[in-house]
Scaffold this motif. Structure first.
Motif, PDB file in Angstrom:
ATOM      1  N   GLN A  38       9.941   6.470  -3.165  1.00  0.00           N
ATOM      2  CA  GLN A  38      10.295   6.876  -1.769  1.00  0.00           C
ATOM      3  C   GLN A  38       9.460   8.108  -1.062  1.00  0.00           C
ATOM      4  OE1 GLN A  38      14.610   8.664  -1.181  1.00  0.00           O
ATOM      5  NE2 GLN A  38      14.270   8.179   0.475  1.00  0.00           N
ATOM      6  N   GLY A  41      10.830  11.007   3.715  1.00  0.00           N
ATOM      7  CA  GLY A  41      11.490  10.325   5.643  1.00  0.00           C
ATOM      8  C   GLY A  41      11.185   8.894   5.499  1.00  0.00           C
ATOM      9  N   LYS A  42      10.577   8.900   4.350  1.00  0.00           N
ATOM     10  CA  LYS A  42      11.295   6.971   3.912  1.00  0.00           C
ATOM     11  C   LYS A  42      12.391   5.955   3.741  1.00  0.00           C
ATOM     12  CE  LYS A  42       7.621   6.814   7.303  1.00  0.00           C
ATOM     13  NZ  LYS A  42       7.581   6.359   8.631  1.00  0.00           N
ATOM     14  N   SER A  43      12.148   5.237   3.790  1.00  0.00           N
ATOM     15  CA  SER A  43      13.082   4.358   2.701  1.00  0.00           C
ATOM     16  C   SER A  43      13.139   4.189   1.401  1.00  0.00           C
ATOM     17  CB  SER A  43      13.918   3.056   3.314  1.00  0.00           C
ATOM     18  OG  SER A  43      12.773   2.134   3.554  1.00  0.00           O
ATOM     19  N   PRO A  44      13.637   3.810   0.150  1.00  0.00           N
ATOM     20  CA  PRO A  44      13.541   3.954  -0.887  1.00  0.00           C
ATOM     21  C   PRO A  44      12.622   2.019  -1.087  1.00  0.00           C
ATOM     22  CG  PRO A  44      15.512   4.394  -1.352  1.00  0.00           C
ATOM     23  CD  PRO A  44      15.278   4.099   0.473  1.00  0.00           C
TER      24      PRO A  44
END
Lengths: 110, 115
Positions: A38, A41-44
């Motif tokens: 991750q 600020g981003k998705s897994p």
């Protein structure tokens, strides 16, 4: 309460080194084990999954599972600065619920 | 490559207001999920959904939350009366099959801020 524990880090390694990330889990009934990356600020993003005891290799990544010790690890060979991120260990039992660890922050120094 | 999409990317709302977060899962996937991540904390499972029914939910998913698949493509999470502590990133995920071994693909998330 089912728990997944990770060292929060930060883990700092030089470029080209091996980064070793560890995870323990409390539920002996856990069946599937996942490593996600991750960025802030981003998705897994799924890196690898493993179901059976032993090692599983995929490119520069190797996942290791030891169910007797309730321990999962991820090795990253030839670490690159772009590997700098938070690595999430996730565990699933017989149902749909995935339990995530808090993540280990990895810094790869150029 | 097919991917999960979510709208809006950011949502600001006043405490007590209702919000609906939208997700379009990957087209051939049958299982859908919502997770949330409060800033600086763990990713937490909220709910899984299959065949127009909730298949599993966490203790977080109380009566103020609901999920729906209103048409063949969208999957929504509704929060009826938002609280300050609902501020978080909400991730939708989908998988082709269910069960412990299936791979869940995450969307980019909706950042919800409750004022």
């Amino acid at each position: 309460q089912k728990e997944v524990e990770q060292n929060s880090g930060p883990l700092s390694v030089p470029e080209g080194a091996i980064a070793s990330l560890n995870c323990t889990y409390s539920d002996r009934g856990s069946q599937s084990f996942f490593w996600y990356r991750q960025y802030s600020g981003k998705s897994p993003e799924l890196i690898m999954f493993i179901y059976s005891n032993g090692d599983k290799e995929d490119g520069r990544f190797t996942a290791q599972l030891n169910k007797a010790s309730q321990y999962v690890s991820l090795l990253i060979r030839d670490s690159q600065p772009s590997d700098s991120a938070t690595y999430l260990c996730a565990v699933r039992g017989g149902g749909f619920k995935t339990i995530f660890g808090a993540g280990t922050r990895l810094f790869v120094k150029a | 490559e097919p991917e999960v999409t979510q709208t809006p990317s950011h949502q600001v709302t006043q405490m007590g207001q209702e919000v609906i977060l939208r997700c379009v899962p990957i087209s051939n996937h049958l299982y859908f999920y919502w997770y949330r991540q409060i800033l600086g904390q763990k990713v937490e499972f909220l709910v899984s959904f299959y065949n127009n029914e909730i298949s599993e939910k966490s203790e977080i998913f109380d009566d103020q939350f609901s999920v729906e698949r209103p048409d063949g493509s969208n999957f929504t999470l509704k929060i009826r009366s938002t609280k300050l502590e609902d501020s978080a990133m909400y991730f939708c995920a989908s998988s082709e099959v269910g069960g412990p071994g299936e791979t869940q693909y995450f969307g980019p998330g909706t950042r919800l801020l409750v004022l």
